[in-house]
Motif scaffolding. Structure first.
Motif, PDB file in Angstrom:
ATOM      1  N   TYR A  75     128.837  71.655  90.743  1.00 11.14           N
ATOM      2  CA  TYR A  75     128.485  71.558  92.152  1.00 11.14           C
ATOM      3  C   TYR A  75     126.991  71.328  92.289  1.00 11.14           C
ATOM      4  O   TYR A  75     126.219  71.570  91.357  1.00 11.14           O
ATOM      5  N   GLU A  76     126.601  70.863  93.462  1.00 11.34           N
ATOM      6  CA  GLU A  76     125.185  70.736  93.794  1.00 11.34           C
ATOM      7  C   GLU A  76     125.020  71.092  95.267  1.00 11.34           C
ATOM      8  O   GLU A  76     125.641  70.477  96.132  1.00 11.34           O
ATOM      9  N   TYR A  77     124.217  72.102  95.531  1.00 15.05           N
ATOM     10  CA  TYR A  77     123.946  72.562  96.888  1.00 15.05           C
ATOM     11  C   TYR A  77     122.615  71.986  97.328  1.00 15.05           C
ATOM     12  O   TYR A  77     121.627  72.033  96.589  1.00 15.05           O
ATOM     13  N   THR A  78     122.563  71.416  98.519  1.00 16.85           N
ATOM     14  CA  THR A  78     121.323  70.864  99.058  1.00 16.85           C
ATOM     15  C   THR A  78     121.008  71.559 100.369  1.00 16.85           C
ATOM     16  O   THR A  78     121.808  71.524 101.303  1.00 16.85           O
ATOM     17  N   ASP A  79     119.846  72.184 100.406  1.00 17.81           N
ATOM     18  CA  ASP A  79     119.387  72.935 101.566  1.00 17.81           C
ATOM     19  C   ASP A  79     118.572  71.997 102.462  1.00 17.81           C
ATOM     20  O   ASP A  79     117.406  71.724 102.191  1.00 17.81           O
ATOM     21  N   THR A  80     119.220  71.468 103.483  1.00 18.22           N
ATOM     22  CA  THR A  80     118.570  70.571 104.430  1.00 18.22           C
ATOM     23  C   THR A  80     118.883  71.057 105.837  1.00 18.22           C
ATOM     24  O   THR A  80     119.422  72.142 106.015  1.00 18.22           O
ATOM     25  N   THR A  81     118.575  70.261 106.840  1.00 19.75           N
ATOM     26  CA  THR A  81     118.903  70.645 108.213  1.00 19.75           C
ATOM     27  C   THR A  81     120.384  70.956 108.341  1.00 19.75           C
ATOM     28  O   THR A  81     120.773  71.979 108.886  1.00 19.75           O
ATOM     29  N   ASP A  82     121.221  70.055 107.847  1.00 18.86           N
ATOM     30  CA  ASP A  82     122.662  70.298 107.726  1.00 18.86           C
ATOM     31  C   ASP A  82     122.954  70.415 106.237  1.00 18.86           C
ATOM     32  O   ASP A  82     123.008  69.406 105.531  1.00 18.86           O
ATOM     33  N   ASP A  83     123.099  71.651 105.746  1.00 21.86           N
ATOM     34  CA  ASP A  83     123.284  71.892 104.315  1.00 21.86           C
ATOM     35  C   ASP A  83     124.512  71.157 103.785  1.00 21.86           C
ATOM     36  O   ASP A  83     125.497  70.989 104.502  1.00 21.86           O
ATOM     37  N   THR A  84     124.432  70.714 102.528  1.00 21.83           N
ATOM     38  CA  THR A  84     125.565  70.032 101.908  1.00 21.83           C
ATOM     39  C   THR A  84     125.920  70.700 100.585  1.00 21.83           C
ATOM     40  O   THR A  84     125.074  71.290  99.919  1.00 21.83           O
ATOM     41  N   LEU A  85     127.181  70.574 100.230  1.00 29.56           N
ATOM     42  CA  LEU A  85     127.686  71.071  98.964  1.00 29.56           C
ATOM     43  C   LEU A  85     128.540  69.965  98.354  1.00 29.56           C
ATOM     44  O   LEU A  85     129.571  69.596  98.904  1.00 29.56           O
ATOM     45  N   ALA A  86     128.054  69.385  97.253  1.00 26.93           N
ATOM     46  CA  ALA A  86     128.818  68.377  96.515  1.00 26.93           C
ATOM     47  C   ALA A  86     129.541  69.109  95.397  1.00 26.93           C
ATOM     48  O   ALA A  86     128.935  69.908  94.673  1.00 26.93           O
ATOM     49  N   VAL A  87     130.848  68.878  95.266  1.00 27.91           N
ATOM     50  CA  VAL A  87     131.632  69.562  94.242  1.00 27.91           C
ATOM     51  C   VAL A  87     132.509  68.577  93.485  1.00 27.91           C
ATOM     52  O   VAL A  87     132.951  67.574  94.030  1.00 27.91           O
ATOM     53  N   ALA A  88     132.732  68.903  92.221  1.00 26.27           N
ATOM     54  CA  ALA A  88     133.737  68.226  91.401  1.00 26.27           C
ATOM     55  C   ALA A  88     134.724  69.309  91.002  1.00 26.27           C
ATOM     56  O   ALA A  88     134.327  70.355  90.472  1.00 26.27           O
ATOM     57  N   VAL A  89     136.006  69.100  91.305  1.00 28.36           N
ATOM     58  CA  VAL A  89     137.011  70.139  91.107  1.00 28.36           C
ATOM     59  C   VAL A  89     138.213  69.612  90.320  1.00 28.36           C
ATOM     60  O   VAL A  89     138.458  68.406  90.271  1.00 28.36           O
TER      61      VAL A  89
END
Length: 121
Positions: A75-89
């Motif tokens: 996963y990769e979490y990005t802390d921005t105005t609208d936070d995002t979470l990219a995941v591979a599952v």
């Protein structure tokens, strides 16, 4: 030191095997600043864009919600105005964009799920 034998002849980044846009640019090709996965199972990729910033409790709830039906491989979490979470599952097919969106909206509130992910680190 751990080693692996390259069976595909490149050092290209993680690919989504369901994407028709992937091309192999040749033997020993390399891409700068890309996540590489030399082994492992076939994966589903999702990017979850939350409405606003998440607390650590909300992020933990999101991760636990995702892992109710599958395992997060990376996963990769990005802390921005609208936070995002990219995941591979895995396994593939455990979630659809709609079912994951519904589950996360119920658990965390305010998100959009896309069936792709970009890992930059």
């Amino acid at each position: 030191m751990a080693q692996f034998t390259r069976t595909n002849g490149d050092y290209l980044p993680v690919i989504n095997y369901d994407s028709p846009a992937y091309t192999n640019s040749g033997v020993n090709a390399v891409t700068s600043g890309a996540t590489v996965q030399p082994q492992g199972p076939k994966l589903d990729f999702f990017t979850i864009t939350f409405t606003g910033a998440l607390t650590t409790t909300q992020l933990n709830t999101a991760v636990q919600t995702i892992q109710q039906l599958c395992t997060i491989y990376m996963y990769e979490y990005t802390d921005t105005t609208d936070d995002t979470l990219a995941v591979a599952v895995y396994p593939v097919g455990a979630w659809t964009t709609t079912s994951l969106d519904d589950a996360l909206t119920a658990a965390v509130e305010g998100c959009t799920v896309a069936a792709s992910a970009t890992f930059t680190g």
